[in-house]
Design a protein around this motif. Structure first.
Motif: not given
Length: 68
Positions: A7-8, A15-18, A48-53, A67-68
């Motif tokens: 989940v990124a 709150q914006s996850c995919r 992918h800057p600006g995103q986290s797992i 993936a939870a």
């Protein structure tokens, strides 16, 4: 095939996850996926800057679930 499902989320908007995934060949196996997942995810985050797992799991490709 083995799938690394993760989940990124946008760092500025958690709150914006995919759900995303990476597919590996069968020769890696589930244990190999589990052992190498953190390194693969670290590489992904660098590109992918600006995103986290926020979560991840290894599974047989095509299996149901998040993936939870």
């Amino acid at each position: 095939m083995i799938e690394l499902l993760f989940v990124a989320c946008m760092s500025g908007d958690p709150q914006s996850c995919r759900d995303r995934s990476m597919i590996f060949t069968n020769d890696i196996g589930l244990m190999g996926c589990m052992m190498g997942a953190q390194a693969q995810l670290a590489k992904w985050v660098q590109t992918h800057p600006g995103q986290s797992i926020s979560g991840w799991k290894c599974r047989i490709a095509g299996a149901e679930g998040r993936a939870a």
